[in-house]
Design a protein around this motif. Sequence first.
Motif, PDB file in Angstrom:
ATOM      1  N   HIS A  40       1.019  -1.141  -0.104  1.00 61.57           N
ATOM      2  CA  HIS A  40       0.053   0.065   0.073  1.00 61.57           C
ATOM      3  C   HIS A  40       0.667   1.286   0.261  1.00 61.57           C
ATOM      4  O   HIS A  40       0.391   2.308  -0.603  1.00 61.57           O
ATOM      5  CB  HIS A  40      -0.912  -0.003   1.257  1.00 61.57           C
ATOM      6  CG  HIS A  40      -2.043  -0.972   1.374  1.00 61.57           C
ATOM      7  ND1 HIS A  40      -1.986  -2.241   1.756  1.00 61.57           N
ATOM      8  CD2 HIS A  40      -3.219  -1.052   0.689  1.00 61.57           C
ATOM      9  CE1 HIS A  40      -3.252  -2.889   1.450  1.00 61.57           C
ATOM     10  NE2 HIS A  40      -4.005  -2.196   0.700  1.00 61.57           N
ATOM     11  N   ASP A  58       5.674   0.151  11.527  1.00 58.14           N
ATOM     12  CA  ASP A  58       5.516  -1.305  11.666  1.00 58.14           C
ATOM     13  C   ASP A  58       6.288  -1.568  12.905  1.00 58.14           C
ATOM     14  O   ASP A  58       7.320  -1.208  12.977  1.00 58.14           O
ATOM     15  CB  ASP A  58       5.800  -2.083  10.378  1.00 58.14           C
ATOM     16  CG  ASP A  58       4.993  -3.580  10.284  1.00 58.14           C
ATOM     17  OD1 ASP A  58       5.269  -4.246  11.352  1.00 58.14           O
ATOM     18  OD2 ASP A  58       4.378  -3.553   9.271  1.00 58.14           O
ATOM     19  N   PHE A  85       1.883   0.948  16.281  1.00 57.91           N
ATOM     20  CA  PHE A  85       1.047   2.059  15.920  1.00 57.91           C
ATOM     21  C   PHE A  85       0.126   2.696  17.057  1.00 57.91           C
ATOM     22  O   PHE A  85      -0.438   3.773  16.747  1.00 57.91           O
ATOM     23  CB  PHE A  85       0.154   2.060  14.630  1.00 57.91           C
ATOM     24  CG  PHE A  85      -0.812   0.548  14.812  1.00 57.91           C
ATOM     25  CD1 PHE A  85      -1.836   0.741  15.637  1.00 57.91           C
ATOM     26  CD2 PHE A  85      -0.891  -0.349  13.621  1.00 57.91           C
ATOM     27  CE1 PHE A  85      -2.656  -0.648  15.447  1.00 57.91           C
ATOM     28  CE2 PHE A  85      -1.659  -1.157  13.747  1.00 57.91           C
ATOM     29  CZ  PHE A  85      -2.663  -1.475  14.961  1.00 57.91           C
ATOM     30  N   ASP A 103      -4.016  -1.441   7.531  1.00 62.81           N
ATOM     31  CA  ASP A 103      -4.398  -2.647   7.084  1.00 62.81           C
ATOM     32  C   ASP A 103      -4.060  -3.628   8.021  1.00 62.81           C
ATOM     33  O   ASP A 103      -2.999  -4.266   8.027  1.00 62.81           O
ATOM     34  CB  ASP A 103      -3.588  -3.027   5.832  1.00 62.81           C
ATOM     35  CG  ASP A 103      -3.638  -4.140   5.119  1.00 62.81           C
ATOM     36  OD1 ASP A 103      -4.535  -4.935   5.546  1.00 62.81           O
ATOM     37  OD2 ASP A 103      -2.803  -4.457   4.220  1.00 62.81           O
ATOM     38  N   GLU A 225      -4.137  -1.822  20.998  1.00 61.07           N
ATOM     39  CA  GLU A 225      -3.388  -0.976  20.013  1.00 61.07           C
ATOM     40  C   GLU A 225      -4.457  -0.530  18.942  1.00 61.07           C
ATOM     41  O   GLU A 225      -4.267   0.648  18.671  1.00 61.07           O
ATOM     42  CB  GLU A 225      -2.626  -2.028  19.183  1.00 61.07           C
ATOM     43  CG  GLU A 225      -1.362  -2.258  20.018  1.00 61.07           C
ATOM     44  CD  GLU A 225      -0.306  -1.261  19.708  1.00 61.07           C
ATOM     45  OE1 GLU A 225       0.064  -0.715  18.612  1.00 61.07           O
ATOM     46  OE2 GLU A 225       0.026  -0.787  20.792  1.00 61.07           O
TER      47      GLU A 225
HETATM   48  C1  LIG Z   1      -1.756  -7.193   6.776  1.00 62.40           C
HETATM   49  S1  LIG Z   1      -0.095  -6.423   7.075  1.00 62.40           S
HETATM   50  C2  LIG Z   1       0.172  -5.239   6.054  1.00 62.40           C
HETATM   51  C3  LIG Z   1       0.367  -5.235   4.687  1.00 62.40           C
HETATM   52  C4  LIG Z   1       0.768  -4.057   3.937  1.00 62.40           C
HETATM   53  N1  LIG Z   1      -0.478  -3.292   3.786  1.00 62.40           N
HETATM   54  C5  LIG Z   1       1.334  -4.461   2.648  1.00 62.40           C
HETATM   55  O1  LIG Z   1       0.557  -3.995   1.580  1.00 62.40           O
HETATM   56  O2  LIG Z   1       2.219  -4.975   2.235  1.00 62.40           O
HETATM   57  C6  LIG Z   1      -0.028  -5.879   8.731  1.00 62.40           C
HETATM   58  C7  LIG Z   1       1.170  -5.246   9.121  1.00 62.40           C
HETATM   59  O3  LIG Z   1       0.823  -4.550  10.404  1.00 62.40           O
HETATM   60  C8  LIG Z   1       1.701  -4.783  11.174  1.00 62.40           C
HETATM   61  N2  LIG Z   1       1.198  -4.291  12.401  1.00 62.40           N
HETATM   62  C9  LIG Z   1       0.174  -5.045  12.956  1.00 62.40           C
HETATM   63  N3  LIG Z   1      -0.190  -4.380  14.301  1.00 62.40           N
HETATM   64  C10 LIG Z   1       0.700  -3.568  14.325  1.00 62.40           C
HETATM   65  C11 LIG Z   1       0.762  -2.507  15.446  1.00 62.40           C
HETATM   66  N4  LIG Z   1       0.089  -2.507  16.462  1.00 62.40           N
HETATM   67  N5  LIG Z   1       1.868  -1.548  15.337  1.00 62.40           N
HETATM   68  C12 LIG Z   1       2.509  -1.598  14.209  1.00 62.40           C
HETATM   69  N6  LIG Z   1       2.581  -2.488  13.261  1.00 62.40           N
HETATM   70  C13 LIG Z   1       1.420  -3.530  13.240  1.00 62.40           C
HETATM   71  C14 LIG Z   1       2.313  -6.140  11.197  1.00 62.40           C
HETATM   72  O4  LIG Z   1       3.523  -6.451  11.700  1.00 62.40           O
HETATM   73  C15 LIG Z   1       2.168  -6.361   9.569  1.00 62.40           C
HETATM   74  O5  LIG Z   1       3.426  -6.037   9.260  1.00 62.40           O
END
Ligand SMILES: C[S@@+](CC[C@H](N)C(=O)[O-])C[C@H]1O[C@@H](n2cnc3c(N)ncnc32)[C@H](O)[C@@H]1O
Length: 317
Positions: A40, A58, A85, A103, A225
Amino acid sequence: MVESNLPFYHNPVMLKECLEGLNLKANGTYADCTLGGGGHSYAIANKLNSEGTLHAFDRDQDAVAFATKRLAGVKPKFIVHPVRFGELKNEIAPDTLDGILYDLGISSHQVDASERGFTFVGNNPLDLRMDRREGVSAQEWLRTVSADDLAAALRKNADMDRAFKLSTRLVEMAAAVSGEGRDILPSDMKAVVESVFPDKKREVNGLLARVFQAIRMEVNGELKEIEDSLRAAVDCLKVGGRLVVMSYHSVEDRCVKETAAEFEKACICPEHMPVCMCGGNHQRLKKVNRKPILPSDEEIANNSRARSAKLRVYERV
Ligand SMILES: C[S@@+](CC[C@H](N)C(=O)[O-])C[C@H]1O[C@@H](n2cnc3c(N)ncnc32)[C@H](O)[C@@H]1O
């Protein structure tokens, strides 16, 4: 911009719909709170010019390393925040963003890299942490949690039936495995699920996936979160800015919907008040689409991971 030749990491879901939801301005300032493989982010960056800025978050160091390479040389200013986040309000000033994207959930890489301990394919020891530098792994958590707390997590995070029976057996299994001096393996988890659901043999993998989801959400504090970050996002957005959130299961989606709903109300008086005393001017978010956006059949056919996605778009008012 030519994308460098990198291995597969993650296929971005509803990419076009997310970009539309963000209502991108070429010189705007945006945040991608879930950088992952940068799918994205890369597409957002491609729509921005050199006056634009993209912040990316991330908590997973693999994601940060991969996506930083992928986005090297993009036109806008690209600022990576390798933190949760939930830290948004400490990283981004209020009223500065034109759009924020979430996402939610995990990336294909996190599941596919079996040594990360997210999957029950391959029988690697359970871990389930997005950031292996902090918190406790699923291993450690399962060895110390009470059956009551584990049952509560199974219900809250995955709407599991037979949660107490399941949690009691999981805790017993974790103690037995500890006694053997070895790690908890997916096969140990599967044996417990099979023993609790002997009548659902065909659904074992689905049930196991939900048990993994519930434990993962607990060890990563995922719902908190989301709540903390969405609240901060409302402050970080400029008026007219967009909040775009994609979730992958009902518990996540409920959390998004309920957190956003707090900001959709004009009146914040307690329900028992007969007349409004708050001024009735507290609304800070409005829905852009009445119903969540779902992936097309074509996208689901090409990417099965998209099948449960729901995209909600809000505007800061
Ligand atoms: C579904 S993937 C995102 C994929 C991305 N949109 C792409 O196109 O490649 C979700 C990502 O969010 C990160 N993530 C999930 N919860 C998070 C948080 N609370 N803080 C930071 N990163 C987080 C995960 O480590 C993961 O890499």
